[in-house]
Write a protein that holds these residues in place. Structure first.
Motif, mmCIF file in Angstrom:
data_model
loop_
_atom_site.group_PDB
_atom_site.id
_atom_site.type_symbol
_atom_site.label_atom_id
_atom_site.label_comp_id
_atom_site.label_asym_id
_atom_site.label_seq_id
_atom_site.Cartn_x
_atom_site.Cartn_y
_atom_site.Cartn_z
ATOM 1 N N LEU A 1 37.618 55.147 35.048
ATOM 2 C CA LEU A 1 38.007 55.558 36.394
ATOM 3 C C LEU A 1 36.846 56.359 36.970
ATOM 4 O O LEU A 1 36.437 57.355 36.370
ATOM 5 C CB LEU A 1 39.267 56.424 36.368
ATOM 6 N N GLU B 1 35.552 58.430 40.277
ATOM 7 C CA GLU B 1 35.904 59.043 41.560
ATOM 8 C C GLU B 1 34.664 59.301 42.403
ATOM 9 O O GLU B 1 33.574 59.484 41.870
ATOM 10 C CB GLU B 1 36.627 60.380 41.350
ATOM 11 N N CYS C 1 38.801 56.167 44.089
ATOM 12 C CA CYS C 1 38.787 56.018 42.633
ATOM 13 C C CYS C 1 38.806 54.525 42.322
ATOM 14 O O CYS C 1 39.774 53.829 42.656
ATOM 15 C CB CYS C 1 39.993 56.704 42.017
ATOM 16 N N MET D 1 48.883 54.622 39.861
ATOM 17 C CA MET D 1 47.623 55.356 40.017
ATOM 18 C C MET D 1 47.869 56.537 40.934
ATOM 19 O O MET D 1 48.793 56.514 41.764
ATOM 20 C CB MET D 1 46.534 54.452 40.602
ATOM 21 N N TRP E 1 46.501 60.919 42.054
ATOM 22 C CA TRP E 1 45.572 62.041 42.066
ATOM 23 C C TRP E 1 46.279 63.311 41.597
ATOM 24 O O TRP E 1 47.406 63.595 42.028
ATOM 25 C CB TRP E 1 45.029 62.258 43.481
ATOM 26 N N ASP F 1 51.090 60.122 43.667
ATOM 27 C CA ASP F 1 50.794 58.882 42.985
ATOM 28 C C ASP F 1 51.455 57.706 43.698
ATOM 29 O O ASP F 1 52.275 57.896 44.612
ATOM 30 C CB ASP F 1 51.161 58.924 41.497
ATOM 31 N N ARG G 1 46.283 52.138 48.310
ATOM 32 C CA ARG G 1 45.845 51.421 47.112
ATOM 33 C C ARG G 1 45.481 49.989 47.478
ATOM 34 O O ARG G 1 46.211 49.328 48.219
ATOM 35 C CB ARG G 1 46.973 51.437 46.081
ATOM 36 N N CYS H 1 41.372 61.541 39.311
ATOM 37 C CA CYS H 1 42.078 60.272 39.406
ATOM 38 C C CYS H 1 42.852 60.043 38.110
ATOM 39 O O CYS H 1 42.358 60.352 37.015
ATOM 40 C CB CYS H 1 41.081 59.142 39.633
#
Length: 113
Positions: free
Chosen positions: A4, A6, A22, A32, A34, A48, A69, A93
């Motif tokens: 991952l 960022e 990310c 996924m 933060w 998320d 996303r 992330c």
């Protein structure tokens, strides 16, 4: 190998905006998001998002932060508006798949005049 990465942190004055990104590699994740960790505090969930687009925001960022996303790019974004000094932290992330959790290296966000 799962990774991952960022980007997008920095120094911004109160009321300003930043966009974090990310990029994930190695697999596709179910959820996924933060997290952030301020000095002397525990790491906390910011927001998320599932593959289907369901989101879960911390009360402290609702109405100011927006997660998005791109499943095709395996990338998650965090648009942060109306930033406050209390938002200063390292932002991490986070990605989950089955029972495994993965973390990025973190990116510093500092809100200060």
């Amino acid at each position: 190998q799962v990774q991952l990465v960022e980007s997008g942190g920095g120094l911004v004055p109160p009321g300003g905006s930043l966009r974090l990104s990310c990029v994930a590699s190695g697999t596709f994740f179910s959820t996924m998001g933060w997290y952030r960790q301020a000095p002397g505090k525990e790491r906390e969930l910011v927001v998320d998002i599932t593959r289907g687009g369901s989101t879960n925001y911390a009360d402290s960022v609702k109405g100011r932060f927006t997660i998005s996303r791109d499943n095709a790019k395996n990338t998650v974004y965090l648009q942060m508006n109306s930033l406050k000094p209390d938002d200063t932290a390292i932002y991490y992330c986070n990605a989950k798949l089955a029972l495994k959790t993965y973390w990025g290296q973190g990116t510093q966000v500092t809100v200060s005049s």
